[in-house]
Design a protein around this motif. Structure first.
Motif, PDB file in Angstrom:
ATOM      1  N   GLY A 442      38.860  28.600  40.564  1.00  0.00           N
ATOM      2  CA  GLY A 442      40.223  28.745  41.062  1.00  0.00           C
ATOM      3  C   GLY A 442      40.236  29.418  42.424  1.00  0.00           C
ATOM      4  O   GLY A 442      41.028  29.065  43.303  1.00  0.00           O
ATOM      5  N   SER A 443      39.359  30.390  42.609  1.00  0.00           N
ATOM      6  CA  SER A 443      39.303  31.088  43.899  1.00  0.00           C
ATOM      7  C   SER A 443      38.929  30.122  45.014  1.00  0.00           C
ATOM      8  O   SER A 443      39.581  30.089  46.070  1.00  0.00           O
ATOM      9  N   ASN A 446      41.903  27.970  45.775  1.00  0.00           N
ATOM     10  CA  ASN A 446      42.946  28.638  46.576  1.00  0.00           C
ATOM     11  C   ASN A 446      42.494  28.825  48.023  1.00  0.00           C
ATOM     12  O   ASN A 446      43.292  28.699  48.958  1.00  0.00           O
ATOM     13  N   TYR A 469      48.081  37.578  41.909  1.00  0.00           N
ATOM     14  CA  TYR A 469      46.629  37.517  42.048  1.00  0.00           C
ATOM     15  C   TYR A 469      46.231  36.066  42.247  1.00  0.00           C
ATOM     16  O   TYR A 469      46.633  35.199  41.474  1.00  0.00           O
ATOM     17  N   GLY A 471      42.747  35.263  43.481  1.00  0.00           N
ATOM     18  CA  GLY A 471      41.312  35.026  43.452  1.00  0.00           C
ATOM     19  C   GLY A 471      40.502  36.154  44.055  1.00  0.00           C
ATOM     20  O   GLY A 471      41.039  37.126  44.588  1.00  0.00           O
ATOM     21  N   ASN A 472      39.179  36.004  43.978  1.00  0.00           N
ATOM     22  CA  ASN A 472      38.282  37.132  44.257  1.00  0.00           C
ATOM     23  C   ASN A 472      37.607  37.108  45.622  1.00  0.00           C
ATOM     24  O   ASN A 472      36.752  37.937  45.896  1.00  0.00           O
ATOM     25  N   GLU A 536      52.199  31.451  41.990  1.00  0.00           N
ATOM     26  CA  GLU A 536      51.977  30.881  40.666  1.00  0.00           C
ATOM     27  C   GLU A 536      53.332  30.402  40.171  1.00  0.00           C
ATOM     28  O   GLU A 536      54.337  31.105  40.334  1.00  0.00           O
ATOM     29  N   ASP A 569      50.078  27.563  42.852  1.00  0.00           N
ATOM     30  CA  ASP A 569      48.872  27.977  42.144  1.00  0.00           C
ATOM     31  C   ASP A 569      49.141  27.734  40.659  1.00  0.00           C
ATOM     32  O   ASP A 569      49.824  28.514  39.997  1.00  0.00           O
ATOM     33  N   VAL A 571      46.764  27.463  38.427  1.00  0.00           N
ATOM     34  CA  VAL A 571      45.505  27.764  37.736  1.00  0.00           C
ATOM     35  C   VAL A 571      45.752  28.143  36.271  1.00  0.00           C
ATOM     36  O   VAL A 571      44.991  27.776  35.389  1.00  0.00           O
ATOM     37  N   LYS A 599      40.756  27.195  35.986  1.00  0.00           N
ATOM     38  CA  LYS A 599      40.424  27.519  34.579  1.00  0.00           C
ATOM     39  C   LYS A 599      40.465  26.365  33.574  1.00  0.00           C
ATOM     40  O   LYS A 599      39.419  25.903  33.134  1.00  0.00           O
TER      41      LYS A 599
HETATM   42  N1  PMP Z   1      44.714  31.951  40.595  1.00  0.00           N
HETATM   43  C1  PMP Z   1      45.193  32.493  39.470  1.00  0.00           C
HETATM   44  C2  PMP Z   1      46.649  32.416  39.194  1.00  0.00           C
HETATM   45  C3  PMP Z   1      44.337  33.119  38.572  1.00  0.00           C
HETATM   46  O1  PMP Z   1      44.836  33.652  37.450  1.00  0.00           O
HETATM   47  C4  PMP Z   1      42.963  33.191  38.875  1.00  0.00           C
HETATM   48  C5  PMP Z   1      41.971  33.861  37.926  1.00  0.00           C
HETATM   49  N2  PMP Z   1      42.490  34.847  37.107  1.00  0.00           N
HETATM   50  C6  PMP Z   1      42.504  32.610  40.056  1.00  0.00           C
HETATM   51  C7  PMP Z   1      43.399  31.996  40.888  1.00  0.00           C
HETATM   52  C8  PMP Z   1      41.057  32.664  40.440  1.00  0.00           C
HETATM   53  O2  PMP Z   1      40.310  31.826  39.646  1.00  0.00           O
HETATM   54  P1  PMP Z   1      38.736  32.059  39.459  1.00  0.00           P
HETATM   55  O3  PMP Z   1      38.551  33.354  38.728  1.00  0.00           O
HETATM   56  O4  PMP Z   1      38.301  30.858  38.689  1.00  0.00           O
HETATM   57  O5  PMP Z   1      38.124  32.093  40.820  1.00  0.00           O
END
Ligand code: PMP
Length: 754
Positions: A442-443, A446, A469, A471-472, A536, A569, A571, A599
């Motif tokens: 997901g990161s 994004n 949130y 992503g990382n 989101e 988003d 995800v 996810k």
């Molecule tokens: N967007 C949202 C809304 C998420 O909840 C998350 C993960 N919690 C992510 C992006 C990032 O996804 P990932 O951990 O697979 O990189």
């Protein structure tokens, strides 16, 4: 032990006659081996096969009754044992007088297809582990069974093994075997006697030797409850290992594999693991000693001798092993305890990689909406949205394995999987979302969405929702208020614009305001030249928020009016989770410019996707190649297609709507009984329950939410907490979650709140 002399000796014709008279079965009969009873395979003209068991006339009726009860008990919990077939008069045990004048009890059992495990020697590690697992399954199924007749003195009982060896081993003909058996039994008694006296006891099958274990493609059954006795709880494991190690090239490895399998189904405690190998050797010593007495009584019976040569060959090898080394290997086979796992993890994993629950949960397997811990305890998973179609869904697992066996490469080669996955995804989305990119998280998705937006608008500024949130990565932390405004964060950068979260329970505009959506959206007007708006479609980290009507349409209009593009988003919310629609944005009457998926689309396989318009994709095609090593790989496309297949064919969106509606209705009754429940909100299987200390001030009940989460975990149900104050119970289960699961969750939550 006089039983042997009184074994039944019916002719085949008598067996055929019994089958017809007592069971109404027209069959041919052929003899099967037995130590002290007589068994016949009955084959009818149709494909039915049965086992006719004629009991030794010295066998007490109570014991046969106990065997029948044990069979019935196991049959309710496992398909490993044969089932009893009633006689024409309905009885499960019938007394007959045969031609010789002897009286016998007869029973009829279903036949289990396959061949004895003994034919598969030497057993492969996989087979050995499965043997342990199946014996563990049988013992777990026997748990809770009891009958007065199984509390008996029985010569095959390991608990009387030392006395038996002292009595009978002197009769062993071969001098070196005799000496070895006596020496081994004495040494084991000296070493383990004390611990054995206090060992856990339970009903045991007591003879899962490799002629009683039936294998077809896999182990299909364990036969013959004739030796059932109340004894050491690990007797069956020890006995199955005793026969599995006969002539094994590496007996320790064989025993280790069996322990590994057994422990998963029925945990072995420290005392048990410490005496296990002694019991394995003791069983073989007992067998040699008993054979010394039995063989002269029935010299021509091959069944009595079948193990003796392998025992004579194997015992010296076992005697040569160092017990401490063996015990350590067996101990290690159980895997680490949860505490040891935690310690090991702390030594090598970064400290801010967090762990859920006050008592961290060590899970060893998942299946659909359930997770299982090391002891075999089942947890209802009401939290994990990544295994969207269910933990370990076989269809998805098979797709991954089959593709992995053949080919796994990247998007620089032609392969139908990539385009097929793209076509399937696009078919779920409205125009003009027609161009896909695949990534591994997901990161990453994004990140790419931001790059697309910036390439298209040539602007840097991003509008985000408070508490979001995304992503990382470095840039995503920069646009995630949940992170940059949280512990360790550095605050908002100048190009990041934070809008209030449209929370109609806790925010500025409430649910009773029909224009709350438009009013929250107005805040977007303050951003002068936005490149992108990202949100989101139902903020999850923000506290399981359902956006008010007309919020998204109003914000999208404002952002687009100012020259920006809109990123959804999805995800957490895609693929039918919200019940009403396949994507959450569809419920808001908008079409984003860029959709981000993660996810659930890989069901746990690392998969991310971005879908956008042709125009935006064209802007991004500026000469710089886009490449992701794993994104769109052959295997990930196979997985992605399989997940879509399952979502569609199992009608999971409709299922989420039905179960979600029922669950929400149950949860909406909670506030009546529990003042702490401030709000219940959600759609489909995306649900939040907000806890407050005071319904007027909305003071968050953060510690209480944490407590409820942990209490539910102790009660076998997994949920999480989230939201700006971490006071929202987060319910977001795998989609196979059923109505019964919803009932259970609501009931247990009610109890935990009480
Ligand atoms: N967007 C949202 C809304 C998420 O909840 C998350 C993960 N919690 C992510 C992006 C990032 O996804 P990932 O951990 O697979 O990189």
């Amino acid at each position: 032990m006089d039983l042997l002399l009184r074994a039944p000796a019916l002719s085949t014709a008598e067996a055929v006659d019994l089958a017809r008279r007592i069971y109404g079965i027209d069959a041919t009969a052929s003899p099967l081996p037995s130590e002290r009873d007589q068994n016949f395979l009955l084959q009818t003209r149709v494909v039915d096969r049965f086992v006719l068991k004629i009991a030794n006339s010295a066998e007490a009726r109570a014991l046969l009754d106990a065997q029948n009860c044990a069979l019935a008990h196991v049959a309710r919990r496992s398909s490993l044992s044969p089932r009893l077939v009633p006689a024409l008069d309905g009885s499960l045990l019938t007394e007959v007088t045969v031609g010789s004048g002897a009286r016998h009890y007869v029973r009829l059992l279903t036949w289990i297809d396959g061949e004895p495990l003994a034919t598969r020697h030497p057993l492969s590690p996989v087979m050995l582990e499965q043997l342990g697992e199946k014996v563990g399954e049988l013992d777990a199924a026997l748990e809770g069974f009891d009958h007065p007749a199984i509390h008996r003195d029985f010569y095959w009982d390991l608990a009387g093994g030392f006395a038996l060896v002292r009595d009978l081993a002197p009769g062993i003909q071969d001098e070196s075997l005799r000496t070895l058996v006596m020496r081994l039994a004495t040494a084991i008694e000296a070493r383990d006697g004390e611990r054995l006296a206090h060992l856990r006891r339970a009903p045991a099958h007591n003879d899962p030797n490799d002629y009683n274990v039936i294998v077809a493609e896999a182990i299909a059954g364990i036969l013959d409850f004739g030796d059932i006795v109340y004894t050491y709880a690990i007797a069956d494991l020890a006995i199955s290992i005793a026969y599995a190690v006969l002539d094994a090239p590496d007996p320790v490895a064989a025993a280790t594999a069996a322990v590994r399998g057994y422990h998963r189904l029925r945990p072995v405690d420290d005392d048990e693991i410490g005496v296990l190998f002694g019991l394995v050797v003791l069983r073989l010593c007992m067998s040699a000693a008993i054979a010394a007495k039995q063989q002269p009584e029935r010299p021509d019976d091959p069944y009595l001798a079948v193990s003796q040569e392998p025992i004579a060959r194997t015992l010296p090898a076992l005697a040569a092993l160092d017990r401490d080394t063996v015990d350590a290997a067996l101990r290690a086979a159980r895997g680490r305890t949860a505490e040891e796992t935690l310690e090991a993890r702390r030594r090598v994993i970064g400290p801010n990689v967090s762990i859920s629950y006050q008592h961290p949960l060590k899970v060893v397997r998942g299946w659909m909406q359930h997770l299982y811990d090391q002891s075999g305890r089942r947890y209802l998973d009401a939290f994990n949205n990544v295994p969207h179609v269910g933990h370990s869904h076989p269809r998805v697992v098979r797709a991954a394995i089959e593709q992995m066996l053949v080919l796994n490469t990247n998007t620089r080669y032609l392969h139908d999987g990539l385009a097929q996955f793209g076509e399937r995804l696009i078919a779920t989305l409205p125009e003009p979302l027609r161009v896909c990119y695949f990534l591994s998280s997901g990161s990453e998705a994004n990140e790419l969405a931001l790059r697309l937006a910036r390439a298209h608008t040539r602007r840097r500024d991003v509008i985000v929702l408070d508490h979001a949130y995304h992503g990382n990565t470095t840039t995503l932390i920069d646009i995630s208020p949940h992170k940059f405004n949280g512990p360790g964060g550095d605050g908002a950068l100048p190009w990041v614009h934070v809008l209030p979260q449209p929370d109609t329970y806790r925010g500025e505009y409430k649910r009773d305001d029909p224009r709350a959506g438009e009013k929250y959206a107005e805040h977007a007007r303050h951003v002068r030249s936005p490149g992108a708006f990202i949100a989101e479609t139902a903020p999850s980290v923000g506290g399981q928020i359902i956006l008010p009507d007309r919020y998204l349409s109003s914000v999208y209009a404002i952002v687009r009016g100012a020259g920006g593009v809109c990123i959804a988003d999805e995800v957490q919310t895609a693929y039918g989770r919200m019940g009403t629609h396949f994507y959450a944005f569809e419920a808001h009457g908008v079409v984003p410019d860029i959709v981000v998926l993660g996810k659930p689309i890989g069901n746990g396989f690392p998969l991310g996707a971005v879908i956008t318009t042709r125009e935006i994709a064209a802007s991004f095609d500026n000469g710089m190649e886009f490449f992701s090593t794993f994104g769109g790989s052959t295997v990930s496309c196979a997985v992605g297609i399989a997940v879509l297949d399952v979502v569609e064919q199992e009608r999971l969106q409709e299922h989420a709507r039905d179960v979600g509606d029922a669950l929400l209705a149950r949860l909406r009754a909670l506030p009546d009984a529990h003042p702490i429940v401030g709000d219940v909100r959600g759609s489909g299987l995306f649900i939040g329950v907000e806890l407050v200390k005071n319904r007027e001030t909305l003071e968050p009940a953060t510690a209480e939410a944490n407590d409820v989460k942990n209490r539910l975990r102790e009660r076998g149900i997994l949920i999480g907490t989230d939201g700006p104050f971490d006071n929202v119970l987060k319910i977001r289960p795998p989609m196979p979650f059923t109505l019964e699961d919803a009932d259970l969750l609501a009931r247990e939550l009610d109890a935990a709140l009480s």
